[in-house]
Scaffold this motif. Structure first.
Motif, PDB file in Angstrom:
ATOM      1  N   ARG A 192      26.642  27.047  29.817  1.00 33.29           N
ATOM      2  CA  ARG A 192      26.503  27.636  31.155  1.00 33.29           C
ATOM      3  C   ARG A 192      27.839  27.488  31.864  1.00 33.29           C
ATOM      4  O   ARG A 192      28.273  26.382  32.198  1.00 33.29           O
ATOM      5  CB  ARG A 192      25.363  26.957  31.892  1.00 33.29           C
ATOM      6  CG  ARG A 192      24.068  26.990  31.070  1.00 33.29           C
ATOM      7  CD  ARG A 192      22.934  26.262  31.719  1.00 33.29           C
ATOM      8  NE  ARG A 192      22.438  26.985  32.880  1.00 33.29           N
ATOM      9  CZ  ARG A 192      21.444  26.559  33.639  1.00 33.29           C
ATOM     10  NH1 ARG A 192      20.874  25.397  33.364  1.00 33.29           N
ATOM     11  NH2 ARG A 192      21.036  27.261  34.664  1.00 33.29           N
ATOM     12  N   ILE A 193      28.481  28.625  32.059  1.00 29.49           N
ATOM     13  CA  ILE A 193      29.865  28.648  32.532  1.00 29.49           C
ATOM     14  C   ILE A 193      29.926  28.530  34.053  1.00 29.49           C
ATOM     15  O   ILE A 193      29.238  29.255  34.781  1.00 29.49           O
ATOM     16  CB  ILE A 193      30.560  29.941  32.065  1.00 29.49           C
ATOM     17  CG1 ILE A 193      30.571  30.004  30.538  1.00 29.49           C
ATOM     18  CG2 ILE A 193      31.977  30.023  32.610  1.00 29.49           C
ATOM     19  CD1 ILE A 193      31.008  31.341  29.985  1.00 29.49           C
ATOM     20  N   LEU A 194      30.774  27.631  34.515  1.00 24.69           N
ATOM     21  CA  LEU A 194      31.040  27.457  35.938  1.00 24.69           C
ATOM     22  C   LEU A 194      32.488  27.873  36.192  1.00 24.69           C
ATOM     23  O   LEU A 194      33.419  27.125  35.892  1.00 24.69           O
ATOM     24  CB  LEU A 194      30.837  25.996  36.352  1.00 24.69           C
ATOM     25  CG  LEU A 194      29.442  25.416  36.114  1.00 24.69           C
ATOM     26  CD1 LEU A 194      29.446  23.902  36.376  1.00 24.69           C
ATOM     27  CD2 LEU A 194      28.410  26.100  37.004  1.00 24.69           C
ATOM     28  N   PRO A 195      32.722  29.072  36.711  1.00 22.76           N
ATOM     29  CA  PRO A 195      34.097  29.544  36.911  1.00 22.76           C
ATOM     30  C   PRO A 195      34.772  28.838  38.085  1.00 22.76           C
ATOM     31  O   PRO A 195      34.223  28.778  39.188  1.00 22.76           O
ATOM     32  CB  PRO A 195      33.930  31.032  37.184  1.00 22.76           C
ATOM     33  CG  PRO A 195      32.541  31.176  37.711  1.00 22.76           C
ATOM     34  CD  PRO A 195      31.723  30.092  37.070  1.00 22.76           C
ATOM     35  N   VAL A 196      35.950  28.294  37.844  1.00 25.34           N
ATOM     36  CA  VAL A 196      36.722  27.597  38.871  1.00 25.34           C
ATOM     37  C   VAL A 196      37.937  28.444  39.228  1.00 25.34           C
ATOM     38  O   VAL A 196      38.779  28.703  38.364  1.00 25.34           O
ATOM     39  CB  VAL A 196      37.191  26.212  38.380  1.00 25.34           C
ATOM     40  CG1 VAL A 196      37.982  25.506  39.476  1.00 25.34           C
ATOM     41  CG2 VAL A 196      36.013  25.365  37.929  1.00 25.34           C
ATOM     42  N   PRO A 197      38.064  28.911  40.475  1.00 25.19           N
ATOM     43  CA  PRO A 197      39.221  29.736  40.835  1.00 25.19           C
ATOM     44  C   PRO A 197      40.531  29.007  40.544  1.00 25.19           C
ATOM     45  O   PRO A 197      40.679  27.824  40.877  1.00 25.19           O
ATOM     46  CB  PRO A 197      39.035  29.966  42.335  1.00 25.19           C
ATOM     47  CG  PRO A 197      37.561  29.804  42.565  1.00 25.19           C
ATOM     48  CD  PRO A 197      37.124  28.745  41.597  1.00 25.19           C
ATOM     49  N   ARG A 198      41.462  29.696  39.912  1.00 28.85           N
ATOM     50  CA  ARG A 198      42.765  29.106  39.604  1.00 28.85           C
ATOM     51  C   ARG A 198      43.752  29.460  40.711  1.00 28.85           C
ATOM     52  O   ARG A 198      43.944  30.633  41.041  1.00 28.85           O
ATOM     53  CB  ARG A 198      43.271  29.607  38.255  1.00 28.85           C
ATOM     54  CG  ARG A 198      44.668  29.081  37.859  1.00 28.85           C
ATOM     55  CD  ARG A 198      44.683  27.562  37.710  1.00 28.85           C
ATOM     56  NE  ARG A 198      46.041  27.070  37.533  1.00 28.85           N
ATOM     57  CZ  ARG A 198      46.519  26.551  36.398  1.00 28.85           C
ATOM     58  NH1 ARG A 198      45.737  26.472  35.337  1.00 28.85           N
ATOM     59  NH2 ARG A 198      47.755  26.107  36.330  1.00 28.85           N
ATOM     60  N   ARG A 199      44.374  28.447  41.282  1.00 28.12           N
ATOM     61  CA  ARG A 199      45.392  28.619  42.321  1.00 28.12           C
ATOM     62  C   ARG A 199      46.772  28.408  41.713  1.00 28.12           C
ATOM     63  O   ARG A 199      46.909  28.046  40.546  1.00 28.12           O
ATOM     64  CB  ARG A 199      45.177  27.615  43.463  1.00 28.12           C
ATOM     65  CG  ARG A 199      43.763  27.551  44.007  1.00 28.12           C
ATOM     66  CD  ARG A 199      43.301  28.862  44.565  1.00 28.12           C
ATOM     67  NE  ARG A 199      42.011  28.756  45.228  1.00 28.12           N
ATOM     68  CZ  ARG A 199      41.229  29.789  45.488  1.00 28.12           C
ATOM     69  NH1 ARG A 199      41.586  31.007  45.105  1.00 28.12           N
ATOM     70  NH2 ARG A 199      40.072  29.626  46.102  1.00 28.12           N
ATOM     71  N   ALA A 200      47.797  28.596  42.539  1.00 29.01           N
ATOM     72  CA  ALA A 200      49.172  28.458  42.051  1.00 29.01           C
ATOM     73  C   ALA A 200      49.460  27.042  41.566  1.00 29.01           C
ATOM     74  O   ALA A 200      50.216  26.843  40.609  1.00 29.01           O
ATOM     75  CB  ALA A 200      50.159  28.860  43.145  1.00 29.01           C
ATOM     76  N   ASP A 201      48.864  26.030  42.209  1.00 27.28           N
ATOM     77  CA  ASP A 201      49.156  24.640  41.842  1.00 27.28           C
ATOM     78  C   ASP A 201      48.099  24.027  40.931  1.00 27.28           C
ATOM     79  O   ASP A 201      48.211  22.874  40.519  1.00 27.28           O
ATOM     80  CB  ASP A 201      49.319  23.777  43.091  1.00 27.28           C
ATOM     81  CG  ASP A 201      48.051  23.711  43.932  1.00 27.28           C
ATOM     82  OD1 ASP A 201      47.140  24.532  43.697  1.00 27.28           O
ATOM     83  OD2 ASP A 201      47.965  22.840  44.818  1.00 27.28           O
ATOM     84  N   GLY A 202      47.053  24.793  40.614  1.00 26.58           N
ATOM     85  CA  GLY A 202      46.002  24.264  39.752  1.00 26.58           C
ATOM     86  C   GLY A 202      44.646  24.819  40.138  1.00 26.58           C
ATOM     87  O   GLY A 202      44.538  25.727  40.974  1.00 26.58           O
ATOM     88  N   PRO A 203      43.574  24.297  39.559  1.00 28.43           N
ATOM     89  CA  PRO A 203      42.230  24.785  39.879  1.00 28.43           C
ATOM     90  C   PRO A 203      41.826  24.416  41.304  1.00 28.43           C
ATOM     91  O   PRO A 203      42.358  23.470  41.895  1.00 28.43           O
ATOM     92  CB  PRO A 203      41.343  24.074  38.863  1.00 28.43           C
ATOM     93  CG  PRO A 203      42.087  22.830  38.517  1.00 28.43           C
ATOM     94  CD  PRO A 203      43.536  23.204  38.567  1.00 28.43           C
ATOM     95  N   ASP A 204      40.866  25.165  41.853  1.00 29.01           N
ATOM     96  CA  ASP A 204      40.328  24.889  43.181  1.00 29.01           C
ATOM     97  C   ASP A 204      39.533  23.587  43.112  1.00 29.01           C
ATOM     98  O   ASP A 204      38.417  23.548  42.584  1.00 29.01           O
ATOM     99  CB  ASP A 204      39.445  26.049  43.639  1.00 29.01           C
ATOM    100  CG  ASP A 204      39.026  25.932  45.090  1.00 29.01           C
ATOM    101  OD1 ASP A 204      38.685  24.815  45.513  1.00 29.01           O
ATOM    102  OD2 ASP A 204      39.017  26.949  45.799  1.00 29.01           O
ATOM    103  N   LEU A 205      40.086  22.530  43.661  1.00 29.78           N
ATOM    104  CA  LEU A 205      39.487  21.199  43.528  1.00 29.78           C
ATOM    105  C   LEU A 205      38.196  21.049  44.324  1.00 29.78           C
ATOM    106  O   LEU A 205      37.302  20.287  43.937  1.00 29.78           O
ATOM    107  CB  LEU A 205      40.509  20.149  43.941  1.00 29.78           C
ATOM    108  CG  LEU A 205      41.721  20.047  42.999  1.00 29.78           C
ATOM    109  CD1 LEU A 205      42.864  19.324  43.673  1.00 29.78           C
ATOM    110  CD2 LEU A 205      41.332  19.355  41.705  1.00 29.78           C
TER     111      LEU A 205
END
Length: 486
Positions: A240-253
């Motif tokens: 079950r995939i949980l998509p984490v938005p990727r930002r310039a400095d890393g994933p959305d914490l």
């Protein structure tokens, strides 16, 4: 080209074109066909011809009409063996479903064929033109003389008999694992040869990790946009995939923290350096906070460093900061040296190494000793390092030309152009544009492919090595402008 003098009517020809693309997976299930008006203008036929062609596709069960929304590709029936496998996967998905309440939770959906649409396109030979959607370097860039030398030096009569007539070392050739241990130390990732396991490419390593640590129904955090094949692979395994938005400095914490509280994910899959498709690189502060979350919520991290040969050694890597405690490092050589050798590897925590090795042996029994010994020679003799330096110089020049052409033809970049790929803003739906470009012999990688749930996008990923020709950009701009006018 549709021909008025052909034995078939124009409608039959148009139907045949779309039908073949659907069966070849160049049009993925869920993809939207051009509107009747747009298709008529693109193909220079009457709207009634398009209506007839779409009616034929409907009759063949290849597309479906959605009220007030248009025509969409249906899932083409699979071969009997594949159908049985789909049923098992579906059953595993249903058995593991328990309905999370977090708004960002992914609904169950069939992702694999969206990714394989691009892969099949790569192998179908759309045309002899450079392909902007390809994920690899042009083969002429990879041609070397030392690969043949490496193989010859590794297969004397005695050596060939020794490792051809019996299975190789379960964890992989010890010479290669020692060479990889030294290579990783240069990236500040310290792994003894006993912590390194070779695989049939980096994708196989990711699969071994997933099959070892996860069970159907488990939650997995994956960066989005992200590698289409990873979404598809995890979906096929029933995760079950949980998509984490990727930002310039890393994933959305913040999103990661919410997922951890609600769903208790077992794994986070990350590309820290030259993230595909954005090119973003992880910052030290983000890396530190990710590791804090992993320790607090008890999940592992698999770090895919597929693009390490294009990146500076000092780039921030989670495995270097963590010391391979909760992290597993995955990489390979397909992007930089020998795509068909299928030599990859992973470096793992000591307490996981044996479990990962067991999973590897269940899937492959062994790995190709000849090619592993040849790869070890390439590393030990400095051939791989010198080759990578040459490729980086060549790629820098190609990137500069490609960026200049993209900007000149009205595109912008959604992220700084670095590494192998560019994340390009086109201003139009790239799913629709990709089908029109296919008519011209170009395979695009539309932005929708890089999301866990395929949604319309105006972005596309380009390969800088394959987008240096002005003709591609002229064709792209002409079709994009046509789409804008319509």
């Amino acid at each position: 080209m549709l021909m008025k003098t052909a034995a078939q009517t124009l409608a039959e020809q148009l139907c045949a074109v779309f039908a073949q693309r659907i069966r070849d997976r160049l049009l993925a299930p869920g993809a939207r066909l051009p509107s009747v008006r747009l298709c008529a203008q693109q193909q220079k036929v009457s709207p009634s011809t398009v209506v007839t062609a779409y009616d034929q596709l409907l009759a063949q069960g290849l597309i479906e009409a959605r009220r007030n929304r248009g025509f969409y590709v249906r899932d083409v029936p699979l071969a009997p063996m594949d159908s049985a496998r789909e049923a098992m996967i579906s059953g595993a998905n249903e058995a593991g479903a328990d309905g999370g309440s977090l708004m960002l939770t992914m609904p169950r959906q069939r992702a694999p064929l969206n990714a394989t649409a691009l892969i099949r396109g790569m192998f179908h030979g759309v045309s002899n033109k450079p392909q902007p959607g390809m994920g690899v370097l042009p083969k002429e860039w990879l041609e070397t003389t030392f690969l043949a030398t490496a193989v010859r030096r590794s297969c004397s009569v005695e050596a060939l008999n020794a490792f051809s007539l019996q299975y190789g070392e379960p964890a992989g050739d010890i010479g290669l694992r020692r060479a990889l241990s030294t290579k990783l130390a240069g990236l500040a990732v310290h792994a003894a040869p006993e912590q390194i396991i070779t695989t049939m490419g980096a994708t196989h390593a990711l699969d071994v990790v997933s099959r070892t640590l996860l069970r159907a129904g488990d939650y997995v955090m994956v960066e989005e946009p992200g590698w289409a094949v990873e979404f598809a692979r995890l979906d096929a395994l029933g995760m079950r995939i949980l998509p984490v938005p990727r930002r310039a400095d890393g994933p959305d914490l913040e999103v990661m923290a919410k997922y951890c509280e609600v769903h208790k994910p077992k794994l986070f899959v990350s590309v820290s350096v030259f993230h595909n498709p954005t090119g973003f690189c992880l910052s030290p502060s983000s890396a530190y906070r990710i590791l804090q979350l992993a320790n607090q919520h008890d999940f592992h991290i698999v770090e895919d460093d597929t693009y390490s040969h294009f990146a500076p050694d000092h780039a921030t890597r989670l495995c270097a900061l963590d010391g391979l405690q909760r992290t597993i490092y995955v990489a390979g050589f397909a992007k930089i040296l020998a795509p068909n050798w299928r030599v990859g590897y992973m470096a793992a925590p000591k307490d996981l190494a044996e479990r990962l090795l067991d999973t590897k042996l269940l899937s492959t029994l062994t790995t190709p000793a000849l090619l592993e010994k040849a790869m070890a020679w390439c590393i030990d003799q400095g051939q791989l390092r010198r080759h990578a330096e040459r490729i980086r110089t060549q790629l820098d020049a190609a990137r500069a030309r490609s960026v200049k052409l993209a900007l000149a033809h009205g595109c912008t970049f959604a992220s700084d152009p670095v590494g192998l790929f560019g994340w390009v803003e086109t201003g139009v739906d790239t799913d629709a544009l990709s089908q029109r470009m296919l008519d011209e012999g170009y395979l695009l990688a539309p932005g929708a492919l890089f999301h866990a749930r395929r949604t319309p996008s105006s972005l596309m990923r380009i390969n800088f090595a394959s987008t240096q020709e002005a003709q591609f950009w002229k064709t792209f701009a002409r079709l994009r402008d046509e789409q804008l006018r319509l």
